[in-house]
Design an enzyme around this catalytic site. Sequence first.
Site, short mmCIF file in Angstrom:
data_model
loop_
_atom_site.label_atom_id
_atom_site.label_comp_id
_atom_site.label_asym_id
_atom_site.label_seq_id
_atom_site.Cartn_x
_atom_site.Cartn_y
_atom_site.Cartn_z
N ASP A 1 0.88 -1.16 0.00
CA ASP A 1 0.00 0.00 0.00
C ASP A 1 0.92 1.22 0.00
OD1 ASP A 1 -2.09 1.77 0.02
OD2 ASP A 1 -3.18 0.80 1.65
C1 BGC Z 1 -5.01 3.23 -0.18
C2 BGC Z 1 -5.05 2.20 -1.27
C3 BGC Z 1 -4.85 2.86 -2.61
C4 BGC Z 1 -3.55 3.64 -2.59
C5 BGC Z 1 -3.24 4.33 -3.91
C6 BGC Z 1 -3.79 4.13 -0.27
O1 BGC Z 1 -3.92 5.19 0.61
O2 BGC Z 1 -5.04 2.61 1.08
O3 BGC Z 1 -6.27 1.53 -1.24
O4 BGC Z 1 -4.86 1.90 -3.63
O5 BGC Z 1 -3.62 4.61 -1.58
O6 BGC Z 1 -4.06 5.39 -4.14
#
Ligand code: BGC
Length: 753
Positions: free
Chosen positions: A285
Site C-alpha cells: 500500500d
Molecule cells: C489506499 C489504497 C490505494 C492507494 C493508492 C492508499 O492510501 O489505502 O487503497 O490503492 O492509496 O491510491
Amino acid sequence: MPTRRTMSTIAASALAATIVSVGTGGSTSVAAGAAGPTARAVDPACAAWMDPKDPAAQRARALVDAMSAEQKMHMVTFGDLPPYLLYYGTAGHVTGIPELCVPDLVLSDAGSGVAGLQLGTTTFPSGVAQASMWNRSLQREVGRTIGDEAFDKGINVMLGPGMNIARTPYNGRNFEYFGEDPYLAAQMVVPFIKGIQSNPVIADAKHYALNNQEVDRMTVDVTVDERTAREIYLPAFEAAVKDGDVGSVMCSYNRVGGKYACENPTLLDDWLRDDWGFDGFVVSDWGAVHSTAPSAMAGLDLEMHAVPFENPVATPVFGAGEGKYFAAAKLETALADKTLTSARLDEMVRNIVRPMFELGLFEQPITPGLPAFLSTVSTDAHKETARRAASEGTVLLKNRDDMLPLDTEGGRTIAVIGYAANPLGALSSTGGGGSSHGSGLPPQVVSVLQGVQSLAQEHGDTVVYTEGSSVIDAMLVASLADIAIVVAGDGSSEGSDRADLSMSPQVCVTLFCQKLPLDQEQMVSTVTGANPNTVVVLDVGAPVRMPWLSDAAAVLLPWYGGNEHGNSVARILYGLDEPSGRLPQTLPVSEDQLDFSPEQYPGVGGEQTYSEGMLVGYRYYDSRRLKPLFPFGFGLGYSTFAFDDLQVRRAGSGAVATFTVRNTGTRASSAVPQLYVSSPAAAGEPPRQLKGFDKVLLKPGQSRTITLRLDRRAFSQWSTRADRWIVTPGRYGIQVGSSSRDLDLRSSIVMGR
Ligand code: BGC
C-alpha cells in the site's frame, strides 16, 4: 491470455505509437480483437521472452536472466516523478524498459471504476453495493468494463477489488468492501477480478490483511487467532488467488502479530505463496513499507508510495514519506551486507513480470499520455452496465402495502427532498471518499432529482424539490405533495472511521472530504412524519440508525450508487427496474447492539485484539440471539417466493442440494435463494454460515429447480493444530431460504465419516 481489443476510444495514432517495430524473421502472433494490433514484430533483442505461446513463467525467467542489476532494481519500485496523481491522474507508475520490450506499468484506483484524477470514466456502485447484487455474472461484466476503461486510459494495474471484511459498521472504508461474510465476499471478488483481467490489465486484491479499520490505520497491531483469520478474514483473498488468479496483492498498512503486513513472512510467504500458490506480485500500500531487506525477504515485491518525501498534500493521507526503501542505493547496501540475496531480487522481478506476460501486457502495452488522459472512455453501454448494477445492488428494506413500484397513472405531485438528491449533493453522495473516489469530471452523475424529474415528466407527474435543511421547508413541501422521496446521505471515507451510526453527508474533492452539518435524521423524521407516502432513499456506505422507520412507507438502500444512481432510483420507483439487492451486512438497531470492548475496537495503545473470534456480523447476532434491524441476506424486491423440496445428497467429498423456487407474486422478479450450513457442535463453529446462493429471474408463477454444489470446504473447519482444513465428523444442518433469518427449508447430512 486475454484477447482484446476493439480500440474504441484510443486514437489510431496512439496505437501506432505503441507498436514495437523491427522484424525478427518469424512473425509473432498476438492475441487481438478484430481491430486490434494484428502482428507485432519483435525486437530481436527481446525474442527470448516475447513469444506469447511460451508459458509466462518461462518468459519471466528469460527476461530476468537478461536484465542488468540496475534494471532489476528499477523494476521493484515506483518512478519518482511526476508523483502520484500528477502522472496522468493515476496512483503511480513504473516506467518500462524499452530496450527489453518491457512496457510501462501504470497503477490506478480502483474498485468502483477508474478513479483518482481520471477524466471521462464511469463510476460504478461501490463495493458494498456490488456485493448486494449477489449476481456473479453481472459482477464479471462490471469488472470487465472497468478493466476496459482502465486500458483505454493508459492504465494496466487496477488497484482493486478491496476485500476486507466488515468487522464493525464503523470502518470508514466498508463501502469499498464486500460486506461481512467471507463466502459472499469471495464469490463476488472472483468474477470481478476475472472481468478486469479479461483485459490486458492486472487486478489487485487489497488490503492484505486484517486491515479492518481506519483508526490508527498506518500502525495498529492486530492480534487474531489463526482459525479466525483463515475462516473469516482470509477466504476472499484465498479465492482471489486460487479461483480468480489475481495478478497482484496489496499488503496493508497495519501490523499483524507485531509485524507490519508488508514485512510479514506469515502473511506473505506462508499463507499467500506457500498455502495458496500465489504467483503474481505483492505491491505495498502507498507508504506501507518500513524497511528494505526485511520487507524484500518477507515477500514484498514492489514498493509504492505517493511521494517519497514529506509534503503537505500527501503526508496527511499516506503518512510521512519516510524515503524510498527499495531505492537502488538501499538495495545495493542490502545486497552487499547479504541481508538481501540476489536470488530474492530476481524472484521479485519475476513475480512482477509473470502476470504481465500472463495477461498480455507485453503484447498490448498501454499508451499513457495526454490523449489517453483527456479521452472520454465512458460509453452508453458502460453506463447501462452501471445502472443495472445500481438497481441490482439496491436493497428494498420496507414496502408498506406494496407502495412501490408507484402506479403509473400520473397527475401526482412528487416532492424530492434532501441535499444528497440534488446534482451538487449527488457528486459526493454516490461514492465514498478517499483513493476510490473518482474526479467526477466532466460531471456525469445523474442525481435522484434529475432521474425522477425525467421519468416523472414521461409519466405526467410533477416534481417539486427542497434541500430539506430547514424543518419548516421539509415539512411544508412534504405535506403538500402526494408522494415524498427523501434522500439522506452519509459520508464514509478512507482515513477515518465513523463515530456512530448517524448520518451526515460529505463533500469530497478526490481524496479530500469534509462532512456537512446537515442533520439527516431530523430531515427524514420530519418528512416521514409529514407525509405517510414517504419513500426514504439511503445514500450511505454503511449501516445507519433508522429511528424514523415505522413512519416510512418504503425504504431503499442503494448504498453509493455511482454515476447512474438517479436513473436507477427513478426506474425503481416507476417499476422499470427491480431493487433486487440483498444485504451483505447486518443492519443493527443501534450502536447499543454492538459489543466491542476498547481492546477489540479501536484498540488500546495501538494494539487490538480480535477476541470475538469468528462471531462477526450475523454470526454474532445469531450466537447471541439478537434481533437486528434487518438481517444479513435480507431484501424484499418486487415479488414473493416459495421454496420447496429440499434434497441433499453426498457428492464426491462434498454434497449437492436441490430445491425449487417459485415466484408467488404478480411481477417478474429476481429470487436470491441462500443456503446456510450449521456444523455439529463439536466443530465449534458459529450457528450458521452462508455456503451457497443463486440469483434467478422468474416470471409470475414460474418455478425453477436450483442446484447448489457444496464442496468439502463448505463443511470444513481450520485446524490450527493439524495446520489444515478438517471436516469434523457429524451431522450438518442445511437451511435454505430468503435471508439468514428466513430459512424455511431444512435438511441435514452426515459428513466426515
Ligand atoms: C489506499 C489504497 C490505494 C492507494 C493508492 C492508499 O492510501 O489505502 O487503497 O490503492 O492509496 O491510491
